[in-house]
Enzyme design. Structure first.
Site, short mmCIF file in Angstrom:
data_model
loop_
_atom_site.label_atom_id
_atom_site.label_comp_id
_atom_site.label_asym_id
_atom_site.label_seq_id
_atom_site.Cartn_x
_atom_site.Cartn_y
_atom_site.Cartn_z
N ASN A 180 77.90 94.18 32.63
CA ASN A 180 79.06 93.92 32.96
C ASN A 180 80.09 94.17 32.23
O ASN A 180 81.07 94.61 32.58
CB ASN A 180 79.15 92.65 33.96
CG ASN A 180 78.86 91.41 33.33
OD1 ASN A 180 78.04 91.40 32.70
ND2 ASN A 180 79.74 90.72 33.05
N SER A 208 76.06 93.46 44.94
CA SER A 208 77.33 92.73 45.48
C SER A 208 78.07 94.00 46.07
O SER A 208 78.44 94.80 45.41
CB SER A 208 78.15 91.80 44.50
OG SER A 208 79.03 91.12 45.19
N ALA A 209 78.73 93.56 47.38
CA ALA A 209 79.40 94.84 48.09
C ALA A 209 80.63 95.03 47.35
O ALA A 209 81.08 96.52 47.29
CB ALA A 209 79.74 94.45 49.30
N HIS A 210 81.51 94.30 46.76
CA HIS A 210 82.77 94.31 46.26
C HIS A 210 82.75 95.34 44.97
O HIS A 210 83.96 95.58 44.65
CB HIS A 210 83.57 93.06 46.31
CG HIS A 210 83.30 92.09 45.15
ND1 HIS A 210 84.08 92.31 43.95
CD2 HIS A 210 82.19 91.46 44.84
CE1 HIS A 210 83.48 91.55 42.97
NE2 HIS A 210 82.32 90.78 43.67
N CYS A 223 84.42 86.52 35.49
CA CYS A 223 84.11 85.26 35.84
C CYS A 223 84.30 84.17 34.92
O CYS A 223 84.17 83.07 34.99
CB CYS A 223 82.42 85.10 36.38
SG CYS A 223 82.10 86.31 37.56
#
Length: 395
Positions: free
Chosen positions: A153, A201-203, A327
């Site tokens: 990420n 994850s959709a977002h 995060c």
């Protein structure tokens, strides 16, 4: 300040208009509970099934292998915790890497300290890629799970997932991958890669926040994660988030259909940006593999400056970026990913992650790089470390 230039798409993306349109009826028109038996509720159940099929088609999976969750973090927790409980009679050893998302690292820490798991954290090379021989050496008769992210990420490096899956399959070990950044950014087929579990994850793909899924291959023992009702085939209780699920299905279908064209454009702009930054700004390095990386990821480190100052000054020009994972954006510690690939603290602190989208233009890239050059030079002019460095260079 002019228009906003959003270059933090690894943190989250804008929900696509057609995704919002698909979701809207399920808030106030077709609002029935999918678990109810009457026809009105059946419309919601049908919508959930359709979304499950849309996502399964992208993965080359069966619809009954898709389990909806609240997002990637829950999916990661479910995969590791439930698999550990289901297979602990066989062993208690899990293999992962030092550059995983904290949803994996912190879950492993919990399993190790509270449940008696043994965790091996694999090193990576300077580009953030594991060495397959290290994985082979780490396997023991007690190994029950390998969990290695599809793509990082922060630095965007893509792991040799197919080869990892083959190793896991040859040894009879479950293979889970956190594909939150990779799903619909690169081709993912669970059979070709021998993936047993996959988180998403959709977002991250122009879908809504608060909805994700865990793919669990048929036949894999994976116990219920949330107890209560019979939703998600008795493995994850709780009334389904129907609008979110519908939105994820629509987003997955959209992203899959546009992936080839979209990622081709992103790669071209990514490489153009990397070229400009690395040739026009001195004392900078590209983080992550230059080729095996996500199509929209640019991660660079600048010597003699602080990344947080850089971000604040970019924000003054309407440019949104990141110094690492969203995060951990409140942390003053340097990225664990950058430290693991060998960067010293002072260089890791000067990192910048810019992640593009289908809406990013060449003009956006040029404006950003032009401002970046100014900001980096201004920050260095205020840096005693840079001043000392220049003096030494002149001697």
């Amino acid at each position: 300040m002019g228009k906003m230039i959003y270059l933090d798409n690894a943190a989250t993306t804008k929900t696509a208009p057609e995704v919002v349109e698909a979701m809207l009826p399920y808030f106030s028109e077709l609002y029935g509970n999918p678990s109810s038996v009457y026809d009105f509720a059946g419309k919601s159940k049908e919508a959930v099934t359709n979304a499950r099929e849309q996502i399964a088609e992208v993965l080359g999976a069966g619809r009954d292998e898709i389990y909806f969750t609240a997002g990637g973090t829950e999916s990661d927790n479910w995969a590791l915790k439930a698999a550990f409980e289901a297979y602990k009679s066989k062993g208690n050893h899990i293999i992962t890497t030092k550059i995983e998302h904290h949803a994996i690292l912190h879950t492993c820490d919990y399993l190790e300290k509270q449940r008696g798991a043994k965790i091996t954290y694999l090193d990576v090379d300077e580009n953030g890629i594991i060495r397959l021989e290290d994985l082979e050496k780490a396997i023991t008769p007690e190994t029950i799970l390998i969990s290695i992210m599809f793509a990082n990420n922060e630095i965007g490096s893509i792991q040799p997932i197919k080869e990892i899956g083959m190793i896991a399959r040859e040894h009879g070990i479950l293979f889970h991958t956190d594909a939150v950044q990779a799903f619909c950014q690169v081709p993912v087929n669970v059979d070709e890669c021998n993936i047993d579990m996959l988180s998403s994850s959709a977002h991250k793909i122009n879908g809504p926040k608060g909805i994700g899924f865990l793919y669990i291959r048929k036949g894999v023992k994976n116990r219920s994660f949330i107890h209560g009702g019979a939703q998600e085939r008795k493995r994850r209780a709780g009334t389904e988030n129907v609008p979110g699920i519908v939105g994820y299905g629509a987003a997955a279908k959209r992203a899959h259909e546009t992936m080839e064209e979209r990622t081709k454009k992103e790669k071209e702009l990514r490489d153009y940006m990397i070229s400009r930054i690395t040739t026009e700004i001195p004392y900078v390095r590209l983080n992550g593999d230059p080729v095996k990386r996500l199509p929209n990821n640019v991660n660079v480190s600048f010597q003699f400056i602080e990344g947080e100052s850089l971000l604040l000054m970019l924000d003054n020009y309407g440019i949104c970026g990141s110094s690492g994972s969203a995060c951990t954006s409140g942390s003053l510690d340097p990225s664990h990913v950058l430290l693991t690939i060998g960067l010293p603290h002072e260089i890791a602190h000067g990192s910048l992650r810019l992640t593009l989208s289908e809406e990013t233009t060449k003009e956006d890239i040029d404006f950003t790089v032009d401002k970046l050059k100014e900001i980096v030079q201004n920050l260095r002019n205020m840096s005693p470390l840079y001043e000392d460095f220049i003096k030494k260079m002149k001697k």
